[in-house]
Design an enzyme around this catalytic site. Structure first.
Site, PDB file in Angstrom:
ATOM      1  CG  HIS A  91      19.528  57.319 -47.139  1.00  0.00           C
ATOM      2  ND1 HIS A  91      19.411  56.554 -46.005  1.00  0.00           N
ATOM      3  CD2 HIS A  91      20.670  56.913 -47.746  1.00  0.00           C
ATOM      4  CE1 HIS A  91      20.449  55.735 -45.924  1.00  0.00           C
ATOM      5  NE2 HIS A  91      21.233  55.933 -46.971  1.00  0.00           N
ATOM      6  CD  GLU A 157      21.651  53.544 -50.362  1.00  0.00           C
ATOM      7  OE1 GLU A 157      22.879  53.502 -50.342  1.00  0.00           O
ATOM      8  OE2 GLU A 157      20.979  54.262 -49.611  1.00  0.00           O
TER       9      GLU A 157
HETATM   10  P1  13P Z   1      26.802  51.421 -46.077  1.00  0.00           P
HETATM   11  O1  13P Z   1      27.745  51.529 -47.239  1.00  0.00           O
HETATM   12  O2  13P Z   1      27.428  51.759 -44.763  1.00  0.00           O
HETATM   13  O3  13P Z   1      26.076  50.115 -46.067  1.00  0.00           O
HETATM   14  O4  13P Z   1      25.680  52.556 -46.296  1.00  0.00           O
HETATM   15  C1  13P Z   1      25.037  52.615 -47.515  1.00  0.00           C
HETATM   16  C2  13P Z   1      24.211  53.838 -47.547  1.00  0.00           C
HETATM   17  O5  13P Z   1      23.258  53.978 -46.803  1.00  0.00           O
HETATM   18  C3  13P Z   1      24.587  54.883 -48.516  1.00  0.00           C
HETATM   19  O6  13P Z   1      23.585  55.838 -48.642  1.00  0.00           O
END
Ligand code: 13P
Length: 232
Positions: A91, A157
């Site tokens: 992450h 992400e």
């Molecule tokens: P948000 O949905 O708050 O943008 O966060 C996404 C995230 O980092 C999930 O791991």
């Protein structure tokens, strides 16, 4: 579809107990045809629960050892005690704390050796995005990983979309997931400001197998609404 809630540094042990019980009741009472969905929740480690739940409880973090002299870390023996068999790796919020590609590779290998389901996260910064170097960068984040590992899920992400309320455009998600599909058959997730108003479009993207949600999953009823998005 895969619905994963990353609660990050939110919820106490007692508030997560309530969260888990509401979610569990909802999932238990779903029609069997809807039960092909896979639901993951990543609580804080002090809130890990023992017992049988309909959702998969995962660890936001772990150290790639069984146990040992690693102050403040969580080894697999601790995860095992809670029956946790799913881990989040890579992450961007942990990369920002100093987890290097090398270290992430070691976590990946350890998780693979122990048969854990992995949700491996990749994503570019706003500068990389503006320089149109996203694909090159994402490819570099995948180097050295076994992309054929049977328990792998890959989450795209973009850092600039996390917690900003500004998700990537559908065309961008589609292009990146098509690109990632050329490297792996693993389920592909999108994360970054997923909410009730964009989830339907995001999940209609051809190579999108699920979502990884932060903010919009903190309230269990919001998360349930996301899982129920087709009914909205
Ligand atoms: P948000 O949905 O708050 O943008 O966060 C996404 C995230 O980092 C999930 O791991």
């Amino acid at each position: 579809m895969i619905f994963a809630a990353n609660l990050k540094c939110n919820h106490t042990r007692s508030s997560f107990l309530e969260y888990a019980s509401v979610l569990n009741n909802f999932l238990k009472n779903r029609k069997s045809c809807e039960n092909s969905d896979e639901i993951f929740v990543f609580p804080t480690s002090s809130a890990f629960l023992e017992g049988d739940f309909v959702f998969n409880q995962g660890a936001q973090n772990f150290y790639p050892v069984k146990n040992g002299s690693f102050t403040g870390e969580i080894g697999s023996e601790i995860l095992d005690e809670f029956g946790i068999k799913t881990v989040l790796i890579g992450h961007s919020e942990r990369r920002a704390l100093g987890e290097s590609n090398e270290f992430l590779k070691a976590k990946f290998e350890f998780a693979k050796k122990n048969g854990y389901k992995i949700i491996f996260c990749i994503g570019e910064s706003d500068i990389t995005y503006m320089n149109a170097s996203t694909k090159r960068f994402l490819k570099s984040q995948l180097e050295g990983l076994d992309l054929e590992y049977e328990n792998l899920n890959l989450a795209y992400e973009p850092i600039w979309a996390i917690g900003t309320g500004r998700s990537a455009k559908i065309s961008e998600i589609s292009e990146v997931l098509d690109f990632l599909r050329t490297f792996t058959d693993a389920p592909l997730l999108y994360g970054g400001s997923v909410n009730l108003s964009n989830i339907s479009e995001i999940l209609s993207v051809k190579n999108c197998d699920g979502v990884l949600v932060g903010s919009a999953s903190l309230d269990v009823n919001n998360f349930i609404n996301l899982i129920n998005y087709k009914k909205g």
